[in-house]
Design a protein around this motif. Structure first.
Motif, PDB file in Angstrom:
ATOM      1  N   PHE A 197       0.971  -1.433   0.097  1.00 50.57           N
ATOM      2  CA  PHE A 197       0.064   0.021   0.070  1.00 50.57           C
ATOM      3  C   PHE A 197       0.805   1.200  -0.017  1.00 50.57           C
ATOM      4  O   PHE A 197       0.621   2.130  -0.789  1.00 50.57           O
ATOM      5  CB  PHE A 197      -0.826   0.052   1.192  1.00 50.57           C
ATOM      6  CG  PHE A 197      -1.479   1.340   1.496  1.00 50.57           C
ATOM      7  CD1 PHE A 197      -2.785   1.667   0.818  1.00 50.57           C
ATOM      8  CD2 PHE A 197      -1.025   2.182   2.203  1.00 50.57           C
ATOM      9  CE1 PHE A 197      -3.398   2.645   0.777  1.00 50.57           C
ATOM     10  CE2 PHE A 197      -1.869   3.298   2.375  1.00 50.57           C
ATOM     11  CZ  PHE A 197      -3.169   3.834   1.801  1.00 50.57           C
ATOM     12  N   VAL A 198       1.935   1.178   0.738  1.00 49.20           N
ATOM     13  CA  VAL A 198       2.891   2.616   0.948  1.00 49.20           C
ATOM     14  C   VAL A 198       3.325   2.873  -0.505  1.00 49.20           C
ATOM     15  O   VAL A 198       3.624   3.820  -0.890  1.00 49.20           O
ATOM     16  CB  VAL A 198       3.775   2.216   2.083  1.00 49.20           C
ATOM     17  CG1 VAL A 198       4.791   3.387   1.983  1.00 49.20           C
ATOM     18  CG2 VAL A 198       2.984   2.155   3.411  1.00 49.20           C
ATOM     19  N   ILE A 199       3.922   1.824  -0.726  1.00 48.06           N
ATOM     20  CA  ILE A 199       4.826   1.883  -2.178  1.00 48.06           C
ATOM     21  C   ILE A 199       3.918   2.280  -3.278  1.00 48.06           C
ATOM     22  O   ILE A 199       3.990   3.312  -4.216  1.00 48.06           O
ATOM     23  CB  ILE A 199       5.477   0.642  -2.276  1.00 48.06           C
ATOM     24  CG1 ILE A 199       6.742   0.230  -1.592  1.00 48.06           C
ATOM     25  CG2 ILE A 199       5.992   0.648  -3.864  1.00 48.06           C
ATOM     26  CD1 ILE A 199       7.381  -0.841  -1.906  1.00 48.06           C
ATOM     27  N   LEU A 200       2.470   1.657  -3.488  1.00 45.64           N
ATOM     28  CA  LEU A 200       1.833   1.848  -4.285  1.00 45.64           C
ATOM     29  C   LEU A 200       1.311   3.456  -4.332  1.00 45.64           C
ATOM     30  O   LEU A 200       0.863   4.129  -5.189  1.00 45.64           O
ATOM     31  CB  LEU A 200       0.341   0.822  -4.460  1.00 45.64           C
ATOM     32  CG  LEU A 200      -0.604   1.328  -5.719  1.00 45.64           C
ATOM     33  CD1 LEU A 200       0.045   1.249  -6.848  1.00 45.64           C
ATOM     34  CD2 LEU A 200      -1.654   0.235  -5.334  1.00 45.64           C
ATOM     35  N   GLN A 201       0.859   3.725  -3.028  1.00 45.30           N
ATOM     36  CA  GLN A 201       0.481   5.213  -2.901  1.00 45.30           C
ATOM     37  C   GLN A 201       1.614   6.068  -3.001  1.00 45.30           C
ATOM     38  O   GLN A 201       1.185   7.108  -3.742  1.00 45.30           O
ATOM     39  CB  GLN A 201       0.428   5.646  -1.286  1.00 45.30           C
ATOM     40  CG  GLN A 201      -0.284   6.866  -0.974  1.00 45.30           C
ATOM     41  CD  GLN A 201      -0.287   7.111   0.607  1.00 45.30           C
ATOM     42  OE1 GLN A 201      -0.013   6.433   1.362  1.00 45.30           O
ATOM     43  NE2 GLN A 201      -1.140   8.083   0.963  1.00 45.30           N
ATOM     44  N   ALA A 202       3.029   5.763  -3.040  1.00 42.66           N
ATOM     45  CA  ALA A 202       3.920   6.704  -3.513  1.00 42.66           C
ATOM     46  C   ALA A 202       3.866   6.810  -5.200  1.00 42.66           C
ATOM     47  O   ALA A 202       4.175   7.844  -5.668  1.00 42.66           O
ATOM     48  CB  ALA A 202       5.589   6.260  -2.890  1.00 42.66           C
ATOM     49  N   ILE A 203       3.580   5.891  -5.708  1.00 43.46           N
ATOM     50  CA  ILE A 203       3.582   5.748  -7.138  1.00 43.46           C
ATOM     51  C   ILE A 203       2.499   6.568  -7.423  1.00 43.46           C
ATOM     52  O   ILE A 203       2.569   7.147  -8.814  1.00 43.46           O
ATOM     53  CB  ILE A 203       3.569   4.091  -7.591  1.00 43.46           C
ATOM     54  CG1 ILE A 203       4.774   3.376  -7.336  1.00 43.46           C
ATOM     55  CG2 ILE A 203       3.384   4.180  -9.093  1.00 43.46           C
ATOM     56  CD1 ILE A 203       4.945   1.992  -7.765  1.00 43.46           C
ATOM     57  N   THR A 204       1.276   6.081  -6.989  1.00 36.44           N
ATOM     58  CA  THR A 204       0.052   7.018  -7.413  1.00 36.44           C
ATOM     59  C   THR A 204       0.248   8.493  -7.319  1.00 36.44           C
ATOM     60  O   THR A 204      -0.484   9.267  -8.188  1.00 36.44           O
ATOM     61  CB  THR A 204      -1.011   6.462  -6.698  1.00 36.44           C
ATOM     62  OG1 THR A 204      -1.270   4.759  -6.764  1.00 36.44           O
ATOM     63  CG2 THR A 204      -2.494   6.966  -7.096  1.00 36.44           C
ATOM     64  N   LEU A 205       0.853   8.715  -6.320  1.00 35.93           N
ATOM     65  CA  LEU A 205       0.768  10.285  -5.945  1.00 35.93           C
ATOM     66  C   LEU A 205       1.634  11.206  -7.114  1.00 35.93           C
ATOM     67  O   LEU A 205       1.783  12.283  -7.268  1.00 35.93           O
ATOM     68  CB  LEU A 205       1.677  10.568  -4.821  1.00 35.93           C
ATOM     69  CG  LEU A 205       0.739  10.512  -3.372  1.00 35.93           C
ATOM     70  CD1 LEU A 205       1.575  10.502  -2.196  1.00 35.93           C
ATOM     71  CD2 LEU A 205      -0.381  11.216  -3.198  1.00 35.93           C
ATOM     72  N   LYS A 206       2.409  10.236  -7.891  1.00 43.65           N
ATOM     73  CA  LYS A 206       3.062  10.811  -9.133  1.00 43.65           C
ATOM     74  C   LYS A 206       2.228  11.115 -10.121  1.00 43.65           C
ATOM     75  O   LYS A 206       2.588  12.181 -10.533  1.00 43.65           O
ATOM     76  CB  LYS A 206       4.327  10.056  -9.425  1.00 43.65           C
ATOM     77  CG  LYS A 206       5.340   9.497  -8.476  1.00 43.65           C
ATOM     78  CD  LYS A 206       6.264   8.642  -9.034  1.00 43.65           C
ATOM     79  CE  LYS A 206       7.444   8.426  -8.013  1.00 43.65           C
ATOM     80  NZ  LYS A 206       8.603   7.441  -8.473  1.00 43.65           N
ATOM     81  N   THR A 207       1.226  10.425 -10.355  1.00 39.60           N
ATOM     82  CA  THR A 207       0.230  10.989 -11.354  1.00 39.60           C
ATOM     83  C   THR A 207      -1.136  11.735 -10.603  1.00 39.60           C
ATOM     84  O   THR A 207      -2.033  12.261 -11.537  1.00 39.60           O
ATOM     85  CB  THR A 207      -0.165   9.834 -12.127  1.00 39.60           C
ATOM     86  OG1 THR A 207      -0.646   8.662 -11.264  1.00 39.60           O
ATOM     87  CG2 THR A 207       1.218   9.044 -12.999  1.00 39.60           C
ATOM     88  N   TYR A 208      -1.296  11.412  -9.387  1.00 35.26           N
ATOM     89  CA  TYR A 208      -2.367  12.003  -8.678  1.00 35.26           C
ATOM     90  C   TYR A 208      -1.904  12.991  -7.636  1.00 35.26           C
ATOM     91  O   TYR A 208      -1.970  12.122  -6.408  1.00 35.26           O
ATOM     92  CB  TYR A 208      -3.359  11.021  -8.552  1.00 35.26           C
ATOM     93  CG  TYR A 208      -4.792  11.579  -8.162  1.00 35.26           C
ATOM     94  CD1 TYR A 208      -5.772  11.699  -9.040  1.00 35.26           C
ATOM     95  CD2 TYR A 208      -5.135  11.889  -6.883  1.00 35.26           C
ATOM     96  CE1 TYR A 208      -7.182  12.072  -8.589  1.00 35.26           C
ATOM     97  CE2 TYR A 208      -6.340  12.016  -6.370  1.00 35.26           C
ATOM     98  CZ  TYR A 208      -7.205  12.437  -7.448  1.00 35.26           C
ATOM     99  OH  TYR A 208      -8.586  12.830  -7.004  1.00 35.26           O
ATOM    100  N   PRO A 209      -1.350  13.985  -7.733  1.00 32.15           N
ATOM    101  CA  PRO A 209      -0.609  14.426  -6.730  1.00 32.15           C
ATOM    102  C   PRO A 209      -1.501  15.211  -5.505  1.00 32.15           C
ATOM    103  O   PRO A 209      -0.924  15.642  -4.745  1.00 32.15           O
ATOM    104  CB  PRO A 209       0.112  15.611  -7.491  1.00 32.15           C
ATOM    105  CG  PRO A 209      -0.833  16.068  -8.546  1.00 32.15           C
ATOM    106  CD  PRO A 209      -1.437  14.876  -9.102  1.00 32.15           C
ATOM    107  N   ALA A 210      -2.675  15.043  -5.394  1.00 33.65           N
ATOM    108  CA  ALA A 210      -3.744  15.518  -4.661  1.00 33.65           C
ATOM    109  C   ALA A 210      -3.593  14.621  -3.292  1.00 33.65           C
ATOM    110  O   ALA A 210      -4.515  13.603  -3.341  1.00 33.65           O
ATOM    111  CB  ALA A 210      -4.867  15.940  -4.918  1.00 33.65           C
ATOM    112  N   ALA A 211      -3.001  14.572  -2.134  1.00 37.24           N
ATOM    113  CA  ALA A 211      -2.792  13.646  -1.178  1.00 37.24           C
ATOM    114  C   ALA A 211      -4.200  13.553  -0.572  1.00 37.24           C
ATOM    115  O   ALA A 211      -4.639  12.489  -0.068  1.00 37.24           O
ATOM    116  CB  ALA A 211      -1.614  13.977  -0.339  1.00 37.24           C
ATOM    117  N   LEU A 212      -4.694  14.687  -0.129  1.00 35.79           N
ATOM    118  CA  LEU A 212      -5.988  14.683   0.640  1.00 35.79           C
ATOM    119  C   LEU A 212      -7.109  14.124  -0.412  1.00 35.79           C
ATOM    120  O   LEU A 212      -8.008  13.351   0.229  1.00 35.79           O
ATOM    121  CB  LEU A 212      -6.612  16.071   1.063  1.00 35.79           C
ATOM    122  CG  LEU A 212      -7.533  16.216   1.903  1.00 35.79           C
ATOM    123  CD1 LEU A 212      -7.162  15.586   3.235  1.00 35.79           C
ATOM    124  CD2 LEU A 212      -7.743  17.610   2.214  1.00 35.79           C
ATOM    125  N   SER A 213      -7.225  14.412  -1.585  1.00 36.97           N
ATOM    126  CA  SER A 213      -8.345  13.783  -2.336  1.00 36.97           C
ATOM    127  C   SER A 213      -7.990  12.268  -2.515  1.00 36.97           C
ATOM    128  O   SER A 213      -8.973  11.454  -2.326  1.00 36.97           O
ATOM    129  CB  SER A 213      -8.394  14.461  -3.729  1.00 36.97           C
ATOM    130  OG  SER A 213      -9.255  13.950  -4.681  1.00 36.97           O
TER     131      SER A 213
END
Length: 365
Positions: A197-213
């Protein structure tokens, strides 16, 4: 002015550490409250549903301001994130806690940094150089962490600090070896899902940078998927969905707001600059807090074997954190190690002028 700028720079550097320490305190209180709720008869499946429902309702209004474009790839990543942590990890973690104790459950999660580190290396998010001392420290620390977790699972030993009260929260404190092994397996699988989950979240934030959303969407899908799992696992027992103004409600509200809502968001913010391994490297702090609180509040016993395993885990994690700390140092030429010492440069310059001088090499540690 210089002093103010210096203070601001120090605060800026300290923010990631302050955030992760705050998160560990939040997780420690979560373990105590959730263990108390489970001992009161609350279903772990229902608890996960209520927790993420509360988290979504609280943070969703603030997440509407920034919503990047949603693509099918991002949507599937969010679905995978909601399955890995809210559904699989938390259900296995709380189920494993039922079989053991809050202190043992949080101690077992200390293998999380090692699992995250291995996965990051496998996905080439983490580089390893065998001849590098820092890389060797990461590898040794990873092995020590896993070894310490095995010691905690298999070695019990005498009681160092026994139960000092007859608190009813301690009714599940005495655990058999069979239950301990079963609980440790569940928690280990949960840690693997958490690391993914942590690694996939880091990868996802590169293309979806809105952490709160992103955090709000994870909570939303986690609520829906968790509800499906809860209905299946608790079928024929509708009474588990009832909740009163007691420890169960407090636990669901607290963990939803602090650990899921704020936790996912703050984790994403820090991860953008420090990476996933940094986030998971502070798990031992949670273990210390829970051990102290579990002894005084839940009247849990502390065994010699688990203490030895915890010490080995902490030592291993120290090596991992030390080896990892330099990876995020600011890339400033003035602070980098020189590749050519000054004295050697002068000697080589004299040699170019035809002067004879012995070669001298200075090793900088």
């Amino acid at each position: 002015m210089m002093d103010m700028n210096h203070i601001q720079n120090l605060l800026g550097k300290a923010k990631p550490f302050i955030v992760v320490v705050f998160m560990q305190f939040g997780y420690a209180i979560m373990d105590i409250l959730s263990k108390a709720a489970m001992n009161k008869g609350m279903s772990n499946y229902v608890f996960v549903v209520y927790r993420h429902a509360v988290a979504f309702l609280v943070i969703a209004p603030f997440a509407l301001k920034v919503r990047p474009k949603m693509t099918f790839s991002i949507f599937m990543k969010i679905v995978a994130l909601s399955v890995l942590e809210p559904v699989i990890d938390q259900n296995l973690y709380f189920l494993g806690m039922k079989y053991t104790t809050a202190t043992f459950a949080v101690a077992m999660t200390n293998i999380l940094p090692a699992i995250t580190f291995i996965l990051a290396c496998f996905l080439r998010l983490e580089k390893i150089k065998i001849k590098s001392i820092r890389s060797q420290a990461k590898v040794v620390g990873t092995v020590a962490t896993v070894s310490g977790a095995m010691v905690m699972t298999l070695l019990k030993g005498p009681v160092l600090f026994g139960s000092h009260g007859s608190n009813d929260l301690n009714q599940h404190n005495g655990t058999s070896t069979k239950h301990t092994i079963a609980g440790s397996v569940m928690i280990t699988i949960g840690c693997f899902c958490w690391a993914c989950f942590v690694i996939l979240q880091a990868i996802t934030l590169k293309t979806y940078p809105a952490a709160l959303s992103l955090a709000s969407l994870i909570c939303l899908f986690g609520t829906i998927e968790g509800a499906v799992v809860a209905v299946i696992m608790e079928r024929g027992n509708p009474s588990v969905w009832s909740i009163n103004w007691d420890m169960r409600l407090l636990s669901a509200v607290y963990t939803g707001i602090v650990c899921s809502g704020l936790g996912y968001y703050l984790q994403g913010v820090v991860m953008k600059t420090r990476g996933p391994v940094f986030i998971t490297s502070f798990s031992p702090l949670c273990m210390v807090i829970v051990a102290i609180m579990g002894y005084f509040i839940l009247s849990e016993q502390i065994f010699l074997g688990r203490l030895i395993g915890a010490i080995v885990i902490c030592l291993g994690l120290y090596f991992v954190i030390w080896g990892k700390s330099k990876d995020y140092s600011p890339q400033n030429p003035s602070v980098q190690e020189p590749t050519l010492p000054a004295k050697q440069t002068v000697n080589e310059g004299n040699a170019k002028n035809g002067e004879h001088c012995p070669q001298e090499v200075i090793t900088i540690q």
